[in-house]
Design a protein around this motif. Structure first.
Motif, PDB file in Angstrom:
ATOM      1  N   ASP A 230      32.196  50.272  39.771  1.00  0.00           N
ATOM      2  CA  ASP A 230      32.855  51.548  39.456  1.00  0.00           C
ATOM      3  C   ASP A 230      32.262  52.129  38.175  1.00  0.00           C
ATOM      4  OD1 ASP A 230      34.620  53.708  39.526  1.00  0.00           O
ATOM      5  OD2 ASP A 230      36.209  52.621  38.481  1.00  0.00           O
ATOM      6  N   ALA A 231      31.073  52.692  38.289  1.00  0.00           N
ATOM      7  CA  ALA A 231      30.417  53.296  37.125  1.00  0.00           C
ATOM      8  C   ALA A 231      30.560  54.811  37.211  1.00  0.00           C
ATOM      9  CB  ALA A 231      28.946  52.911  37.075  1.00  0.00           C
ATOM     10  N   LYS A 232      30.929  55.414  36.088  1.00  0.00           N
ATOM     11  CA  LYS A 232      31.071  56.870  36.029  1.00  0.00           C
ATOM     12  C   LYS A 232      30.233  57.376  34.864  1.00  0.00           C
ATOM     13  CE  LYS A 232      35.981  56.279  37.194  1.00  0.00           C
ATOM     14  NZ  LYS A 232      35.866  56.313  38.647  1.00  0.00           N
ATOM     15  N   PHE A 233      29.405  58.363  35.110  1.00  0.00           N
ATOM     16  CA  PHE A 233      28.603  58.970  34.046  1.00  0.00           C
ATOM     17  C   PHE A 233      29.203  60.342  33.735  1.00  0.00           C
ATOM     18  CE2 PHE A 233      24.090  56.914  34.363  1.00  0.00           C
ATOM     19  CZ  PHE A 233      24.643  55.659  34.537  1.00  0.00           C
ATOM     20  N   PHE A 234      29.593  60.568  32.502  1.00  0.00           N
ATOM     21  CA  PHE A 234      30.036  61.892  32.059  1.00  0.00           C
ATOM     22  C   PHE A 234      28.937  62.419  31.140  1.00  0.00           C
ATOM     23  CE2 PHE A 234      34.503  62.308  33.401  1.00  0.00           C
ATOM     24  CZ  PHE A 234      34.746  61.018  33.858  1.00  0.00           C
ATOM     25  N   ILE A 235      28.184  63.397  31.620  1.00  0.00           N
ATOM     26  CA  ILE A 235      26.999  63.848  30.886  1.00  0.00           C
ATOM     27  C   ILE A 235      26.991  65.378  30.792  1.00  0.00           C
ATOM     28  CG2 ILE A 235      25.709  61.802  31.613  1.00  0.00           C
ATOM     29  CD1 ILE A 235      24.293  63.389  33.722  1.00  0.00           C
ATOM     30  N   ASP A 236      26.298  65.891  29.789  1.00  0.00           N
ATOM     31  CA  ASP A 236      26.240  67.352  29.683  1.00  0.00           C
ATOM     32  C   ASP A 236      25.017  67.876  30.471  1.00  0.00           C
ATOM     33  OD1 ASP A 236      24.051  66.867  28.041  1.00  0.00           O
ATOM     34  OD2 ASP A 236      24.965  67.669  26.220  1.00  0.00           O
ATOM     35  N   GLU A 237      24.924  69.201  30.540  1.00  0.00           N
ATOM     36  CA  GLU A 237      23.855  69.830  31.343  1.00  0.00           C
ATOM     37  C   GLU A 237      22.474  69.401  30.848  1.00  0.00           C
ATOM     38  OE1 GLU A 237      24.176  72.138  33.893  1.00  0.00           O
ATOM     39  OE2 GLU A 237      26.288  72.747  33.772  1.00  0.00           O
ATOM     40  N   ASP A 238      22.315  69.276  29.521  1.00  0.00           N
ATOM     41  CA  ASP A 238      21.012  68.887  28.976  1.00  0.00           C
ATOM     42  C   ASP A 238      20.632  67.463  29.384  1.00  0.00           C
ATOM     43  OD1 ASP A 238      20.488  71.283  27.782  1.00  0.00           O
ATOM     44  OD2 ASP A 238      21.203  70.683  25.790  1.00  0.00           O
ATOM     45  N   ALA A 239      21.579  66.545  29.296  1.00  0.00           N
ATOM     46  CA  ALA A 239      21.277  65.155  29.673  1.00  0.00           C
ATOM     47  C   ALA A 239      21.003  65.050  31.172  1.00  0.00           C
ATOM     48  CB  ALA A 239      22.426  64.232  29.272  1.00  0.00           C
ATOM     49  N   ALA A 240      21.565  66.009  31.955  1.00  0.00           N
ATOM     50  CA  ALA A 240      21.361  66.008  33.413  1.00  0.00           C
ATOM     51  C   ALA A 240      20.080  66.726  33.817  1.00  0.00           C
ATOM     52  CB  ALA A 240      22.554  66.688  34.095  1.00  0.00           C
ATOM     53  N   SER A 241      19.393  67.341  32.832  1.00  0.00           N
ATOM     54  CA  SER A 241      18.369  68.336  33.174  1.00  0.00           C
ATOM     55  C   SER A 241      17.131  67.772  33.872  1.00  0.00           C
ATOM     56  CB  SER A 241      17.964  69.129  31.922  1.00  0.00           C
ATOM     57  OG  SER A 241      17.430  68.253  30.956  1.00  0.00           O
ATOM     58  N   MET A 242      16.902  66.472  33.827  1.00  0.00           N
ATOM     59  CA  MET A 242      15.737  65.919  34.526  1.00  0.00           C
ATOM     60  C   MET A 242      16.098  65.285  35.870  1.00  0.00           C
ATOM     61  SD  MET A 242      13.402  64.632  31.339  1.00  0.00           S
ATOM     62  CE  MET A 242      12.016  64.111  32.332  1.00  0.00           C
ATOM     63  N   LEU A 243      17.348  65.437  36.290  1.00  0.00           N
ATOM     64  CA  LEU A 243      17.721  64.991  37.646  1.00  0.00           C
ATOM     65  C   LEU A 243      17.177  66.009  38.646  1.00  0.00           C
ATOM     66  CD1 LEU A 243      21.447  63.995  36.958  1.00  0.00           C
ATOM     67  CD2 LEU A 243      19.538  62.416  37.379  1.00  0.00           C
ATOM     68  N   THR A 244      16.952  65.549  39.878  1.00  0.00           N
ATOM     69  CA  THR A 244      16.443  66.443  40.922  1.00  0.00           C
ATOM     70  C   THR A 244      17.501  67.507  41.234  1.00  0.00           C
ATOM     71  OG1 THR A 244      15.433  64.462  41.818  1.00  0.00           O
ATOM     72  CG2 THR A 244      15.431  66.382  43.244  1.00  0.00           C
ATOM     73  N   PRO A 245      17.102  68.789  41.327  1.00  0.00           N
ATOM     74  CA  PRO A 245      18.099  69.851  41.569  1.00  0.00           C
ATOM     75  C   PRO A 245      19.013  69.591  42.762  1.00  0.00           C
ATOM     76  CG  PRO A 245      16.001  70.825  40.949  1.00  0.00           C
ATOM     77  CD  PRO A 245      15.759  69.347  41.049  1.00  0.00           C
TER      78      PRO A 245
END
Ligand code: PGA
Length: 266
Positions: A230-245
């Motif tokens: 049960d892992a949950k990542f709470f991240i902002d838009e910048d930290a998410a910015s290199m994920l695939t769209p």
């Protein structure tokens, strides 16, 4: 894994504080795993606010911190014991006897590391583990190539980690940053019932992309959370910015359907 992409660090921190409030209301003797660093400071501020508003009672809560520098006195302003007192424990009604930080001054560090593991187990295990992530993907102080099943141990720190921490907590004085720390292992973290990772800013984007979309690898310790129940990542838009769209769109759709959404205004 649940990936929650938040508007900003404030929103993410408030949502995690609301999650913890809900957990402590359901189980007053919740065992928290806590993290230091710049990332969780907003979370701790919001927990203090909730305590002051009478919404959270910490009197039965126990805590276990991820790590501590080897060789720093607990009274040293850059030690993690000092950090926790300043940022959280001194401001809420937690019993300090129930708060634990690894003993960075232990004469026998192996014995102290084993005692820490045994203590977590005797406490019933960690209900909610809070995590930051290093720019090299570390969780706790588990640097690249640490065994993904490691337990609490002494860890040599990478130069980049020491530089990051020199800038944030040692007035830029690299020589004063210890070269070693005692840290829960990545295996210890994987035993927690829920793991919540926070990451903010573009500097964390490569580590987040590796942890979420990369293969599980000891070169990015946070990628081991793919095996967490049960892992949950709470991240902002910048930290998410290199994920695939297309993955970003999917994570947003899953989130919109999840009970975590109720935390937005909680
Ligand atoms: P930071 O550190 O919160 O100061 O960015 C995170 C970490 O190194 O785990």
């Amino acid at each position: 894994m649940q990936i929650v992409i938040c508007k900003d660090a404030d929103q993410a921190s408030k949502m995690v504080a609301a999650y913890i409030e809900r957990a402590i209301k359901a189980k007053p003797a919740t065992v928290l795993g806590l993290a230091t660093g710049s990332t969780p400071i907003r979370l701790y501020k919001d927990l203090i606010r909730r305590y002051k508003e009478g919404r959270i009672d910490f009197s039965k809560v126990h805590s276990w911190n991820l790590d501590e520098y080897i060789g720093l006195e607990p009274t040293h302003p850059a030690s993690y014991r000092y950090f926790m007192n300043e940022q959280l424990f001194d401001h809420v009604n937690i019993d300090k006897a129930n708060t634990h930080v690894p003993d960075g001054l232990a004469k026998d560090v192996e014995a102290a590391a084993q005692a820490y593991e045994d203590g977590i187990k005797a406490d019933g295990g960690i209900d909610i583990q809070i995590l930051g992530i290093g720019s090299d993907g570390h969780i706790g102080f588990n640097e690249p190539a640490t065994s993904l099943v490691s337990r609490t141990h002494v860890q040599t720190l990478m130069l980049g980690t020491r530089q990051d921490n020199a800038r944030l907590f040692f007035d830029g004085k690299l020589d004063e940053v210890p070269t070693r720390a005692m840290t829960m292992g990545t295996g210890t973290v994987l035993d927690s019932r829920t793991a919540i990772l926070l990451a903010f800013g573009k500097g964390k984007a490569p580590a987040i992309a590796g942890a979420v979309e990369g293969a599980i690898s000891h070169m990015n310790q946070a990628s081991a959370l793919q095996m967490h129940r049960d892992a949950k990542f709470f991240i902002d838009e910048d930290a998410a910015s290199m994920l695939t769209p297309k993955n970003i769109d999917f994570f947003k759709a899953v989130y919109a359907d999840s009970d975590l959404k109720a935390l937005e205004n909680a």
